[in-house]
Design an enzyme around this catalytic site. Structure first.
Site: not given
Ligand code: MG
Ligand code: ADP
Length: 487
Positions: A165, A180, A218
């Protein structure tokens, strides 16, 4: 005492006076401070609309050009799932706070079952060498597989979807270069590297019997999982440690990938990475940015980045609250004569505490009393506790109102207002922060007018785990059909 327009507000304060025989010395001051902070953190309806319109422009720029502040990342996830995807898939979810390994059983009728293990990521692990972090991930997958299948599974080679994520650039579904780190991570030797390859390397070294099929964000996972279960879902948002959104865009509307010559009638999921909205120049949220936001930004390991996220996400709300308290300690308004070193520690005030403060069911706010006593060794007066509740509301409400701008911007961009749609939401802020969803809904109406009610939000549970599995299944099916070398 200054006049308050808010009757509820007045009654709380007069109640505070009744509680004690003589008014507490700081009462008037705290009342004024509460009003001050309510104003400071207030975002007007007009400001919400203005921010949303600017947001739409920023989304378009991200689709047109590479390397924009809000990068609008192509995910190489093409179109919606059919809901019929089936089979057992593993998924690994590296969130901001936890690491999760899941076994997802897709049932093929929009339903799935999920078995998961969670591992906490320590702050040391967020800063050690990147390969070491991926070694830890591989070890967690190995432990999970051995626990669930025993060593007999070691020849089976399960398909593993990796939910990572953080903003990545993709050229294919199983490749992802980290642009990044965000959310407080800073592992060296990772930015600019293909994190799918780094995990693949670690899995190999640890002899884990899995094949890494896809790397996704995610938010993309949540989009696909939510649509698998509820086909009306067109947008996914994360409100957890960080914030982000994904939605399905027409390939023809993504000019920056025109050189790939993908079929123009296809759709591709876009990972907006819009936590970066207003980064660097700070021109869109300028009017609502406070000195506390600025302080957090400048003292973070990534100054000027993720500006929008730093005003709304779970990692930061407790810290904003704490900084206000520290200011009031310095001003001699709070905790006079008490040792305050515990609350002076950066990030010691978890956003979950704001939830607790807002929901304290006792008249005397005894939960709040206990919280300050046990976590920070501080005694509190009733009127101080009332102030803390007002302050939590102000910070939590600002977060929800600003969160609505991002959703409204996608709704406007995609013209979803008339037909309406569902927004699948994941993350502890959405699921656990009291009134967060209601505040988002109210703000959507304030921005979009009465039709804003057509935009509903819905909890997207286990989205990242299940989404990753559905995407692995979709990828497998497209590969079998021989569609696109870029898959
Ligand atoms: Mg999460
Ligand atoms: P991740 O971002 O790793 O996927 P979560 O969605 O659980 O994890 O988000 C974690 C964030 O949510 C943390 O910043 C934490 O402070 C915040 N949080 C956890 N519990 C609560 C709660 N009850 N109320 C508000 N925020 C919470």
């Amino acid at each position: 005492m200054p006049e308050s327009k808010d009757a509820h507000h007045i009654s709380l304060y007069s109640r505070a006076s009744n509680c004690f025989d003589k008014p507490h010395a700081g009462e008037d001051v705290l009342h004024q401070k509460a009003e001050h902070f309510q104003k400071l953190f207030h975002v007007s309806d007009e400001q919400l609309r203005d921010i949303t319109d600017r947001f739409v422009g920023v989304l378009r720029e991200g689709l047109e050009h590479e390397k924009q502040t809000v990068p609008m990342l192509p995910t190489f996830v093409f179109g919606w799932p059919t809901g019929k995807e089936k089979g057992d898939y593993l998924s690994l979810d590296l969130g901001g706070t936890n690491l999760r390994v899941c076994l997802v059983e897709l049932k093929g009728n929009g339903k799935f079952e999920i078995t998961q293990s969670k591992f906490r990521i320590t702050s040391e692990q967020k800063h050690e060498d990147g390969q070491k972090l991926f070694d830890f991930c591989a070890q967690c997958v190995k432990d999970f597989v051995e626990n669930h299948y025993g060593s007999c599974a070691l020849h089976e080679n399960l398909s593993l979807g990796f939910t990572f994520s953080y903003p990545i650039v993709q050229h294919a579904i199983d490749h992802g270069e980290l642009i990044r780190w965000t959310k407080g991570f800073g592992n060296p030797n990772t930015e600019g590297h293909d994190c799918a390859a780094m995990l693949r390397e670690a899995l190999k070294r640890h002899e884990v019997p899995v094949v890494l099929s896809s790397i996704i964000n995610d938010t993309t996972g949540t989009l696909i999982a939510s649509n698998y279960v509820e086909p009306d879902t067109k947008i996914a948002c994360i409100f957890g440690t960080g914030c982000n959104a994904a939605y399905m865009e027409h390939v023809s509307e993504i000019p920056k990938i025109a050189h790939l010559h993908l079929p123009q009638d296809e759709d591709m999921a876009i990972n907006c990475e819009y936590g970066a909205f207003d980064s660097f120049e700070h021109k869109h949220l300028h009017d609502v940015r406070t000195k506390y936001d600025e302080y957090i930004d400048l003292h973070s390991n990534k100054p000027h980045e993720q500006a929008y996220e730093k005003m709304i996400a779970g990692l930061y709300l407790g810290e904003i609250f704490r900084l206000v308290l520290c200011d009031l300690v310095d001003d001699g308004v709070l905790f006079l004569g008490q040792e305050t070193y515990k609350i002076e520690k950066p990030f010691s005030f978890d956003t979950a505490f704001l939830s607790l403060i807002e929901t304290d069911p006792t008249d005397e706010l005894l939960t709040v009393m206990g919280l300050f006593k046990y976590f920070f060794a501080l005694e509190t007066e009733y009127n101080e506790r009332i102030f803390f509740r007002e302050l939590s509301r102000a910070i939590g409400t600002r977060s929800a109102r600003l969160s609505a701008c991002g959703i409204a911007a996608i709704v406007k961009k995609m013209d979803y207002l008339d037909a309406g749609c569902t927004v699948g939401c994941d993350g502890s802020l959405y699921s656990k922060y009291p009134n967060f969803a209601d505040r988002v809904h109210h703000s959507l109406e304030a921005i979009l007018g009465p039709k804003g009610r057509n935009i509903k939000t819905r909890q997207a549970e286990d989205g990242s785990g299940a989404g990753s599995a559905v995407i692995a299944a979709m990828t497998k099916s497209r590969k079998e059909k021989g569609i696109y070398k870029n898959l």
